[in-house]
Motif scaffolding. Structure first.
Motif, mmCIF file in Angstrom:
data_model
loop_
_atom_site.group_PDB
_atom_site.id
_atom_site.type_symbol
_atom_site.label_atom_id
_atom_site.label_comp_id
_atom_site.label_asym_id
_atom_site.label_seq_id
_atom_site.Cartn_x
_atom_site.Cartn_y
_atom_site.Cartn_z
ATOM 1 N N THR A 43 33.743 42.273 44.460
ATOM 2 C CA THR A 43 33.646 42.532 45.897
ATOM 3 C C THR A 43 32.896 43.821 46.186
ATOM 4 N N ASN A 160 42.541 36.852 46.461
ATOM 5 C CA ASN A 160 41.694 37.248 47.589
ATOM 6 C C ASN A 160 42.271 38.441 48.330
ATOM 7 N N GLY A 164 38.940 40.191 48.308
ATOM 8 C CA GLY A 164 38.415 40.159 49.663
ATOM 9 C C GLY A 164 39.131 41.104 50.606
ATOM 10 N N ASN A 168 37.293 44.618 50.115
ATOM 11 C CA ASN A 168 36.440 44.849 51.285
ATOM 12 C C ASN A 168 36.799 46.145 52.001
ATOM 13 N N SER A 325 40.445 42.422 57.169
ATOM 14 C CA SER A 325 40.302 41.586 55.973
ATOM 15 C C SER A 325 41.537 41.683 55.087
#
Length: 479
Positions: A43, A160, A164, A168, A325
């Motif tokens: 990421t 994630n 993510g 992120n 996120s």
């Protein structure tokens, strides 16, 4: 089921039953952590060019269109990487493919750090993309095969959360520090981006070493007829350590557990009649979801700079928005064990569409940009995380790596194409054009998700019991 299809024989549920009885073991925890570590750096690397866009334009003398092409090269490399990684995973194993992906993108990142010109940077980002492409998709396919049915959705979603979500959020905080307050210590704006590429790639090489301890998945080993190895892998996963047993355990698996009838381990089998509708539905949903996410993450810092904010402010604001996120990935992990995949994707897609419309119409001040941006990232991450959980569940073991990689690769293509359209819309209609496009994409995402089967609460064998009729396999025999 289509009455013209001949159902495959009932598949053994021994692996699922054994993992279900074991629950979430310490060995599975370490599998999760080792896979997650690579995805975290994935990421950071994926967001790096967007965050360093202004620095790269100044240092290499490139335009917005050329910068967008750098992103496109990464995304297209990701498409190649997904296809290659999926084929390797189905042919030679999930573990080998996962280590290969991480090694390639780490080496590509180091080449980016010493890029002498635009062409060298472009080529290095294509190599990075090859490594990035298979990292996430093979990781989620691998984990889905190694954990209990009722925990599968939540644990795959946790990947994630770390990549993510946390990835992120922290990536833009890291870039804010390296390209802002720490930039003078790293040689100024002309050199800070080079050191940033080094700092992203070097730690990932350490993860390659630790991944040698990962066991292969018992489902993959069974699909290749390797019963003893499958029992050994199952013994590791149900224990408190990743240390292999001293001797081959007798185990619960026998030759009767080898799938009798399978789709061939070929990327083309992802479009076989029995799984074609699944591929079309999730592939379309991935195009919309991943295309929207890449557009937002890649263009947001540049869009903010062009609206009059400084580089540091744009990175800080993007980091704040990406708090959404993190929260969205956490929400998806909670929802995975409580509601169906279609409900989660559809609900978040509708709310994401409405938020994008609100951003296009009302985001004319810093507070509204931050709040609506964070909300949009929240719903974006719920849809993307749930699709990540859903996609490996829809394919049988023989093509799970390729299937997961291809439907996510379709999203990869969107990530290459949609930023160009977004740049054109921004030039003509400002923020309203970009977020109007995102709103339409979310509406189409909701429609596509209605055509994929629900998978929550079913074992991988139950979901895929009837997707390998004789017409698709060619030679229905044991391996």
């Amino acid at each position: 089921m289509n009455p013209l299809q001949t159902p495959a024989p009932s598949l053994s549920g021994t692996v699922a039953a054994t993992l279900d009885r074991a629950g979430f073991t310490r060995a599975q925890f370490w599998v999760l952590m080792i896979i997650l570590a690579g995805m975290f750096f994935d990421t950071l690397e994926q967001n790096s060019v967007g965050a360093m866009g202004t620095n790269l334009k100044l240092a290499l003398g490139i335009s917005d269109a050329q910068l967008t092409l750098v992103n496109t090269a990464t995304v297209l490399g990701g498409l190649v990487g997904r296809l290659l990684g999926g084929w390797l995973a189905d042919r030679y194993g999930r573990r080998l493919s996962l280590s290969f992906n991480l090694l390639v993108y780490s080496l590509g990142g180091l080449v980016s750090a010493v890029a002498l010109n635009y062409e060298m940077l472009l080529a290095s980002r294509f190599v990075v993309g090859i490594g990035l492409g298979g990292e996430f998709t093979i990781g989620i396919a691998m984990l889905s095969e190694m954990v209990a049915t009722r925990r599968r959705g939540a644990l795959v979603a946790v990947l994630n959360v770390g990549s993510g979500g946390v990835g992120n959020f922290l990536s833009y905080g890291l870039f804010f520090l390296l390209l802002g307050p720490l930039a003078p210590a790293l040689g100024g704006d002309g050199l800070a981006w080079r050191w940033t590429f080094v700092l992203l790639a070097a730690p990932a090489l350490l993860v390659v070493v630790y991944r040698r301890r990962l066991p292969e998945t018992p489902r993959f080993l069974l699909s290749k007829g390797r019963v003893d190895d499958a029992n050994r892998s199952l013994a590791i996963l149900t224990s408190s350590s990743l240390r292999p047993p001293a001797s081959t355990p007798s185990g619960p698996l026998t030759t009767d557990d080898i799938p009798v009838r399978q789709l061939r381990s070929s990327p083309a089998a992802v479009f076989a009649r029995s799984v074609r509708a699944r591929t079309a539905a999730i592939g379309t949903a991935s195009w919309m979801a991943f295309g929207a996410q890449v557009t937002l993450n890649f263009l947001m810092p540049t869009l903010l700079v062009q609206r009059g904010y400084s580089i540091s402010e744009s990175l800080l604001f993007t980091m704040i928005m990406n708090s959404g996120s993190l929260l969205g990935a956490c929400a998806a992990a909670l929802l995975a064990g409580r509601v169906g995949r279609r409900v989660a994707v559809g609900g978040a897609g509708v709310l994401g569409c409405l938020t994008a419309v609100a951003f296009a119409v009302f985001a004319d001040s810093t507070p509204l940009i931050l709040v609506l941006g964070a909300l949009l990232q929240f719903f974006t991450m719920i849809t993307n995380t749930t699709l990540a959980v859903w996609s490996p569940e829809l394919y049988p073991t023989a093509i799970r790596g390729s299937g997961t990689s291809i439907v996510n690769g379709i999203g990869n293509i969107a990530g290459a194409v949609m930023p160009f359209l977004a740049v054109a819309l921004f030039a003509r209609y400002d923020m309203a054009g970009v977020f109007g496009m995102v709103a339409v994409m979310y509406a189409l995402l909701v429609a596509a998700s209605r055509f994929a089967p629900e998978t929550r609460g079913s074992s991988l064998e139950e979901i895929n019991e009837n997707v390998a009729p004789a017409a698709d396999t060619g030679t229905p025999s044991r391996r």
